[in-house]
Design a protein around this motif. Structure first.
Motif, PDB file in Angstrom:
ATOM      1  N   LEU A 524       0.841  -1.202   0.000  1.00 36.14           N
ATOM      2  CA  LEU A 524       0.000   0.000   0.000  1.00 36.14           C
ATOM      3  C   LEU A 524       0.876   1.252   0.000  1.00 36.14           C
ATOM      4  CD1 LEU A 524      -2.965  -0.700   2.433  1.00 36.14           C
ATOM      5  CD2 LEU A 524      -3.003  -0.321  -0.036  1.00 36.14           C
ATOM      6  N   ALA A 525       1.944   1.199   0.803  1.00 31.45           N
ATOM      7  CA  ALA A 525       2.836   2.358   0.877  1.00 31.45           C
ATOM      8  C   ALA A 525       3.461   2.631  -0.494  1.00 31.45           C
ATOM      9  CB  ALA A 525       3.909   2.117   1.919  1.00 31.45           C
ATOM     10  N   ILE A 526       3.855   1.551  -1.174  1.00 31.37           N
ATOM     11  CA  ILE A 526       4.460   1.725  -2.504  1.00 31.37           C
ATOM     12  C   ILE A 526       3.436   2.321  -3.464  1.00 31.37           C
ATOM     13  CG2 ILE A 526       5.387   0.506  -4.495  1.00 31.37           C
ATOM     14  CD1 ILE A 526       6.642  -1.476  -2.541  1.00 31.37           C
ATOM     15  N   GLU A 527       2.193   1.828  -3.363  1.00 29.87           N
ATOM     16  CA  GLU A 527       1.169   2.347  -4.269  1.00 29.87           C
ATOM     17  C   GLU A 527       0.893   3.818  -4.026  1.00 29.87           C
ATOM     18  OE1 GLU A 527      -1.977  -0.489  -3.703  1.00 29.87           O
ATOM     19  OE2 GLU A 527      -1.413  -1.604  -5.489  1.00 29.87           O
ATOM     20  N   GLY A 577       9.920  12.032 -25.677  1.00 29.12           N
ATOM     21  CA  GLY A 577      11.232  12.173 -25.066  1.00 29.12           C
ATOM     22  C   GLY A 577      12.073  10.981 -25.450  1.00 29.12           C
ATOM     23  N   ASN A 578      13.425  11.142 -25.455  1.00 35.25           N
ATOM     24  CA  ASN A 578      14.230   9.982 -25.834  1.00 35.25           C
ATOM     25  C   ASN A 578      14.387   8.986 -24.698  1.00 35.25           C
ATOM     26  OD1 ASN A 578      15.904  11.535 -24.352  1.00 35.25           O
ATOM     27  ND2 ASN A 578      17.673  11.355 -25.723  1.00 35.25           N
ATOM     28  N   SER A 579      13.829   9.293 -23.505  1.00 27.40           N
ATOM     29  CA  SER A 579      13.599   8.268 -22.501  1.00 27.40           C
ATOM     30  C   SER A 579      12.399   8.727 -21.700  1.00 27.40           C
ATOM     31  CB  SER A 579      14.835   8.066 -21.618  1.00 27.40           C
ATOM     32  OG  SER A 579      15.061   9.203 -20.824  1.00 27.40           O
ATOM     33  N   GLY A 580      11.914   7.885 -20.835  1.00 27.87           N
ATOM     34  CA  GLY A 580      10.718   8.246 -20.084  1.00 27.87           C
ATOM     35  C   GLY A 580      10.719   7.542 -18.754  1.00 27.87           C
ATOM     36  N   PRO A 581       9.906   8.020 -17.813  1.00 27.57           N
ATOM     37  CA  PRO A 581       9.922   7.443 -16.476  1.00 27.57           C
ATOM     38  C   PRO A 581       9.560   5.958 -16.481  1.00 27.57           C
ATOM     39  CG  PRO A 581       8.113   9.021 -16.723  1.00 27.57           C
ATOM     40  CD  PRO A 581       8.983   9.152 -17.918  1.00 27.57           C
ATOM     41  N   LEU A 582      10.343   5.155 -15.774  1.00 30.50           N
ATOM     42  CA  LEU A 582      10.118   3.723 -15.564  1.00 30.50           C
ATOM     43  C   LEU A 582      10.185   2.915 -16.853  1.00 30.50           C
ATOM     44  CD1 LEU A 582       7.228   3.876 -12.937  1.00 30.50           C
ATOM     45  CD2 LEU A 582       9.692   3.758 -12.537  1.00 30.50           C
ATOM     46  N   HIS A 689      13.452   5.694 -12.338  1.00 29.13           N
ATOM     47  CA  HIS A 689      13.944   4.314 -12.506  1.00 29.13           C
ATOM     48  C   HIS A 689      13.293   3.316 -11.561  1.00 29.13           C
ATOM     49  CE1 HIS A 689      16.777   5.859 -15.331  1.00 29.13           C
ATOM     50  NE2 HIS A 689      17.200   6.740 -14.451  1.00 29.13           N
ATOM     51  N   THR A 690      13.162   3.674 -10.281  1.00 25.61           N
ATOM     52  CA  THR A 690      12.504   2.763  -9.348  1.00 25.61           C
ATOM     53  C   THR A 690      11.539   3.570  -8.503  1.00 25.61           C
ATOM     54  OG1 THR A 690      14.076   3.085  -7.570  1.00 25.61           O
ATOM     55  CG2 THR A 690      14.574   1.328  -9.152  1.00 25.61           C
ATOM     56  N   LEU A 691      10.579   2.869  -7.890  1.00 29.11           N
ATOM     57  CA  LEU A 691       9.607   3.557  -7.052  1.00 29.11           C
ATOM     58  C   LEU A 691      10.128   3.742  -5.645  1.00 29.11           C
ATOM     59  CD1 LEU A 691       6.297   1.807  -8.112  1.00 29.11           C
ATOM     60  CD2 LEU A 691       7.299   3.924  -8.945  1.00 29.11           C
ATOM     61  N   ASN A 751       4.307  -0.268 -17.238  1.00 25.72           N
ATOM     62  CA  ASN A 751       5.626  -0.122 -16.641  1.00 25.72           C
ATOM     63  C   ASN A 751       5.519   0.187 -15.156  1.00 25.72           C
ATOM     64  OD1 ASN A 751       5.760   0.921 -19.601  1.00 25.72           O
ATOM     65  ND2 ASN A 751       7.780   0.115 -19.089  1.00 25.72           N
ATOM     66  N   TYR A 752       4.498   1.001 -14.841  1.00 22.13           N
ATOM     67  CA  TYR A 752       4.285   1.339 -13.430  1.00 22.13           C
ATOM     68  C   TYR A 752       3.958   0.078 -12.634  1.00 22.13           C
ATOM     69  CZ  TYR A 752       1.796   3.074  -9.346  1.00 22.13           C
ATOM     70  OH  TYR A 752       1.367   3.277  -8.068  1.00 22.13           O
ATOM     71  N   GLN A 753       3.055  -0.738 -13.182  1.00 19.27           N
ATOM     72  CA  GLN A 753       2.701  -1.983 -12.482  1.00 19.27           C
ATOM     73  C   GLN A 753       3.917  -2.893 -12.349  1.00 19.27           C
ATOM     74  OE1 GLN A 753      -0.115  -2.328 -11.092  1.00 19.27           O
ATOM     75  NE2 GLN A 753      -1.223  -0.654 -12.073  1.00 19.27           N
ATOM     76  N   GLN A 754       4.714  -2.975 -13.436  1.00 14.70           N
ATOM     77  CA  GLN A 754       5.896  -3.836 -13.421  1.00 14.70           C
ATOM     78  C   GLN A 754       6.900  -3.387 -12.368  1.00 14.70           C
ATOM     79  OE1 GLN A 754       7.085  -6.644 -15.117  1.00 14.70           O
ATOM     80  NE2 GLN A 754       4.888  -6.848 -15.414  1.00 14.70           N
ATOM     81  N   ALA A 755       6.929  -2.059 -12.133  1.00 11.49           N
ATOM     82  CA  ALA A 755       7.951  -1.513 -11.245  1.00 11.49           C
ATOM     83  C   ALA A 755       7.824  -2.068  -9.838  1.00 11.49           C
ATOM     84  CB  ALA A 755       7.865   0.011 -11.224  1.00 11.49           C
ATOM     85  N   PHE A 756       6.628  -2.482  -9.442  1.00  7.84           N
ATOM     86  CA  PHE A 756       6.517  -3.095  -8.113  1.00  7.84           C
ATOM     87  C   PHE A 756       5.778  -4.426  -8.175  1.00  7.84           C
ATOM     88  CE2 PHE A 756       2.095  -1.805  -7.140  1.00  7.84           C
ATOM     89  CZ  PHE A 756       1.908  -0.843  -8.110  1.00  7.84           C
TER      90      PHE A 756
END
Lengths: 888, 120
Positions: A524-527, A577-582, A689-691, A751-756
């Protein structure tokens, strides 16, 4: 011949041990009777006659042993008999059998699945020659875990000066568009050094691998070599053996196919790679001089340790090399050197604790299931005591009874394992997909998993049989016969064993529940982590401009594509952008002039993102100071950039950075040798890169119109379902650049879901285990208390008849159940306290001893226990005293 | 040791078969009594150290198909297992008897043979 006949007779007699033993007993009885009759005729007293008859026989036990030896396979026979008996028992009580087998099946399935994951992720060695000698080398930014990719010039120096590696190769992901007669096909690959395949010890299926020198730019008359994966070869070339030597067009450049790798080959593991090319690629990238500048750190590496060189020695060696390089090319304060990590264990480092925690929790669940089944069974075993007494009277020894118990436990456990394996086999594919495991890491239900399940079943069988077997061996069986069965269940040993099992179950459930609750709170805290961008409702894809486009034309291409996409129905905002968050990956550049002051030979490395004006609004990145980049920041306008908070702090401390200047190394920018970019705004630190971990990285955002980027991520903020837009997006991109393929078209949310996802999977599994353990505990407790009430029905009735209050009867029953619960709870809380220390590393923003979690878990367990005890207690209160009096 | 045990076992089996041939179906105790009586009458040593040793021998013969077992009523009206000689058992008995007589004959002649004259 005679031997054969005897063998046949024995085989035929298999499984008839019980009948044979019975007939043997009868034959002996007939013998004894005839002998006694003879002696009586001879004038002996009956007692003396019997004694003599026994003596003549030479001891019943000895005769029995000798006969059993003749029967042979007696052991196997006895087991077969027990198995048949178990089958009859199960048919007689199908509900019990189904409950026990499904409980065990679920527990064994959970454990086998976890083992499968552990094997796929951690235990299975990488598919290369001597994989434990393969390492990776990284740029190191000081803090632990803060390592990053290296630039090509630095890589070449590492290769030149190190004494530790027999070879070292770059490993960097690339994407291509394969030209076909119809639409371009997206192709993923990696570029590697020419020695990589030899270093890994792998051979091609067809053709050859790279040769030294083949990576020189322009070698081979303009057609670089390419190696194909087995899957790509089959899908694109129909598995044709003449493919070697053929010229294919990737991103409008010509490549000669020199080899095909065998089926199952992966490089790197886990990547669904299709082609491998050489580092010549780096020189041909028109957009940026990525092969020559130390600022462009984006390469991963793989190296093989020389024979006899330890990891520690290699680290020391690379420290020496890095120190030397720092003297010639100063890098900035945060850069400290090079870090050497073992390849596989570093790749899986993040998963190891997850896998071990799940293994431990799964093991606890198996323990709880075994204890619960053992307890249920003990209750039933008590009901079968009369039967056991009869068996004993006709000659079944205590050992036999214990053996029957053990066989029954093993049969139940093996059936459970069978069910578990079916569950695992049925869910392997889905689980693999849900966990995003593919390629080398894909889950397989191989023989190791089967072996593990059987092993788990054996452990469960031992645990299940333990209590009942001890009880069967200890309790006087004859006492059971004498007592007539009705009063049985009073044996203090048996009662204690059952209460101990209940306590153990409660304790295990407590540990599981508290662990699960801690993990769930952490999830929950991560979310609720503040991302500083909004990943939901965003569709994204990657697109490269054709290589021959000059940077201005590439920029115009992306801008006009974005303009077209903005007009699609449902699209709210578009940016790139040439990169993006997560999204993984980062681009680094270097700064050595801050606000007009040169840093001398020093360079400070930072991440840079080349963006279009819509980037910040589309991703909802908050602006803190100044302004965002806009269309006015075009090719002819003064150079402008936006920094994030971390970059502002890094370069300007507490000063307001708006209006200050920096000189990130960006090629193709016209003007003097010194390009000063003015900071026009500050944005929040995005979770790039990470949450959960690490300091925020310093990031510079540069406008696409002023910097260069040949490849972009395009982001579309969409109202409604983003997936509905996919065909329109493809069509728009194809119209803008017919030769280029779209890559990674997906929802950013993914990507967000994958991150955690590992944290979520861990928490979900733990919750499922805890739920199952609660169910087990409730059932086990209910069975034990209900049994105790049934056993003492008469006694309770009598007491009621003699004037006892119903309340007292209820209190007695509750005491029966709640005492062991209280002890189990106390033990479980202590156990959970230790378990939570082990979890600590995986907990985010939750204290391992979180009192709210502990209290809540205890309350839930207490409620379940009270419920499980209350139902039988109510029955006790309803006992009719008159009925008991009639019985007595 | 092993040879001796084998020899005695073979002897016991032969006695069982002979008994069943002469007296027809019998239960275990009857067979044991008969063997005991016959060997004692002739003033011989005790063949059955105890009656119990008979039963493993019976199992072996039954497994080899030389005898068959059926449940019947004993003289004092009790269910008992009666053993009878099968056709195969009859053949076995005849063969073993011949072999035994030949061996005994040969051994007797050998043991009775006079010492050879010494060469001067």
């Amino acid at each position: 011949m005679r031997r054969l006949r005897r063998l046949w007779a024995r085989l035929r007699g298999l499984g008839q041990a019980r009948r044979r033993e019975r007939e043997w007993a009868e034959e002996m009885a007939a013998h004894m009777e005839a002998a006694v009759a003879d002696h009586l005729r001879g004038g002996l007293s009956r007692a003396e006659a019997r004694r003599r008859a026994l003596a003549d026989l030479g001891g019943l036990q000895q005769v029995q042993e000798a006969c059993r030896e003749r029967w042979a396979w007696h052991w196997l026979d006895a087991r077969l008999g027990e198995i048949r008996y178990t089958g009859r028992q199960m048919r007689r009580h199908p509900g019990f059998a189904v409950a026990v087998i499904s409980l065990l099946g679920l527990a064994i399935a959970a454990n086998s699945a976890i083992f499968g994951v552990a094997r796929a992720l951690v235990l299975r060695p990488y598919p290369y020659r001597r994989p434990n000698r393969l390492v990776q080398v990284w740029d190191d930014y000081g803090t632990p875990g803060n390592t990053g990719p290296v630039s090509y010039p630095d890589f070449r120096e590492w290769r030149r000066w190190n004494h530790s590696f027999s070879d070292i190769s770059v490993l960097s992901g690339v994407t291509f568009s394969l030209a076909t007669s119809s639409a371009p096909v997206p192709v993923r690959g990696h570029l590697v050094s020419t020695g990589a395949f030899r270093m890994l010890g792998v051979r091609p299926l067809l053709g050859r691998t790279f040769r030294a020198g083949e990576n020189r730019p322009g070698a081979d008359a303009g057609t670089g070599p390419v190696i194909l994966s087995y899957g790509f070869w089959r899908s694109q070339f129909g598995g044709s053996r003449t493919v070697v030597g053929r010229v294919i067009r990737l991103d409008s450049r010509a490549y000669t196919v020199i080899g095909v790798m065998p089926r199952g080959f992966v490089l790197p593991p886990g990547a669904p790679d299709q082609v491998w090319v050489t580092t010549a690629e780096l020189w041909e990238n028109a957009g940026r001089p990525i092969a020559t500048r130390r600022g462009y750190a984006f390469l991963q590496t793989v190296a093989r340790l020389r024979p006899g060189v330890t990891l520690a020695a290699a680290r020391e060696d690379m420290d020496r090399v890095a120190a030397m390089m720092r003297r010639t090319h100063p890098k900035g304060d945060e850069y400290t050197g090079a870090m050497v990590t073992p390849w596989q264990s570093f790749d899986t480092a993040g998963l190891r604790p997850v896998v071990s925690i799940l293994s431990v929790l799964g093991g606890l669940l198996l323990l709880a299931a075994s204890a619960s089944v053992g307890g249920l069974w003990l209750s039933r075993a008590a009901a079968r005591r009369r039967e056991a007494g009869i068996c004993s009277a006709i000659g079944a020894g205590r050992g036999r009874l214990a053996a029957q118990v053990a066989t029954e436990a093993l049969v139940l456990a093996l059936l459970g394992a069978g069910l578990g394996l079916l569950l695992v086999a049925g869910s392997t594919r889905a689980l693999s997909a849900a966990m995003g495991l593919r390629g080398f890491y894909a889950l397989r239900a191989g023989w190791q998993v089967i072996g593990f399940a059987v092993g788990a079943a054996a452990v469960a069988a031992v645990l299940i049989a333990l209590a009942p077997a001890i009880f069967a061996a200890r309790s006087g069986v004859l006492a059971a016969l004498k007592s007539g069965g009705a009063q049985s269940g009073r044996g203090p040993a048996e009662g204690r064993a059952r209460r101990a099992l209940v306590a153990a179950e409660v304790a295990l459930a407590t540990v599981l529940l508290i662990s699960a609750a801690l993990l769930a709170r952490s999830l929950l805290a991560i979310e609720h982590v503040r991302l500083n961008f909004d990943p939901h409702g965003v569709l994204t894809f990657a697109l490269s401009a054709p290589d021959h486009y000059p940077r201005a034309r590439a920029a115009r291409l992306f801008e006009s594509l974005e303009a077209k996409l903005r007009h699609l129905p449902g699209v709210v905002a578009v940016g790139g952008g040439n990169s993006g968050p997560l999204l993984g990956g980062q681009v680094r550049t270097a700064v050595n002039n801050v606000n007009g002051r040169s840093l001398g030979a020093r360079e400070i490395g930072v991440e840079d993102v080349v963006v279009t004006p819509g980037y910040f609004r589309t991703l909802c990145i908050p602006l803190l100071r100044g302004r965002r980049l806009g269309y006015r920041d075009n090719a002819t306008a003064p150079l402008a950039l936006v920094v994030n908070q971390a970059a502002a702090r890094l370069f300007f401390g507490d000063r307001n950075p708006v209006g200050e200047t920096l000189d990130p190394q960006v090629t193709g920018v016209t003007g003097g040798s010194q390009h000063l970019w003015r900071v026009v705004g500050v944005v929040a630190n995005v979770k790039e890169h990470t949450l959960t971990g690490g300091r925020p990285h310093a990031i510079l955002y540069l406008p696409l119109a002023q910097a260069a980027s040949g490849a972009q991520w395009v982001f579309l903020r969409v109202r409604g379902n983003p997936v509905a837009l996919v065909p329109a997006v493809r069509a728009a991109a194809h119209a803008a650049v017919p030769t280029q393929a779209l890559f990674y078209l997906h929802k950013l949310d993914h990507n967000y879901q994958q991150a955690f996802s590992s944290q979520r999977q861990m928490a979900e599994a733990a919750l499922a285990f805890a739920g199952l353990a609660l169910l087990l505990t409730g059932l086990g407790l209910y069975a034990v208390v209900a049994y105790a009430v049934a056993q003492r029905r008469r006694e309770i009735g009598l007491r009621l008849a003699l004037g006892a209050q119903r309340r007292e009867a209820v209190a007695w029953v509750l005491r029966q159940g709640l005492w062991p619960c209280a002890i189990g709870l106390a033990g479980g809380v202590v156990g959970a306290w230790f378990a939570s220390r082990l979890l600590a590393g995986q907990l985010f923003d939750v204290h391992p001893g979180d009192p709210a979690v502990f209290l809540a878990a205890v309350a839930v367990l207490a409620a379940v226990a009270a419920g499980a005890c209350y139902l039988p207690a109510r029955r006790a209160a309803r006992v009719d005293p008159a009925e008991s009096l009639r019985c007595e | 040791m092993g040879g001796e045990a084998e020899f005695r076992q073979g002897t016991l089996a032969l006695m069982v078969l002979k008994t069943l041939e002469m007296l027809g179906p019998m239960h275990g105790y009857g067979i044991a009594r008969r063997i005991e009586q016959v060997s004692r009458q002739r003033g011989g040593p005790r063949v059955l150290l105890n009656y119990g040793t008979l039963y493993p021998a019976l199992i072996k013969l039954e497994q080899e198909g030389a005898i068959a077992a059926r449940w019947g009523m004993s003289e004092n009206n009790r269910r008992a297992k009666f053993y009878s000689l099968t056709a195969a058992g009859g053949k076995t008995l005849a063969r073993e008897t011949r072999a035994w007589e030949r061996d005994a004959d040969m051994l007797a002649r050998f043991l009775a043979a006079p010492a050879p004259e010494k060469a001067e």
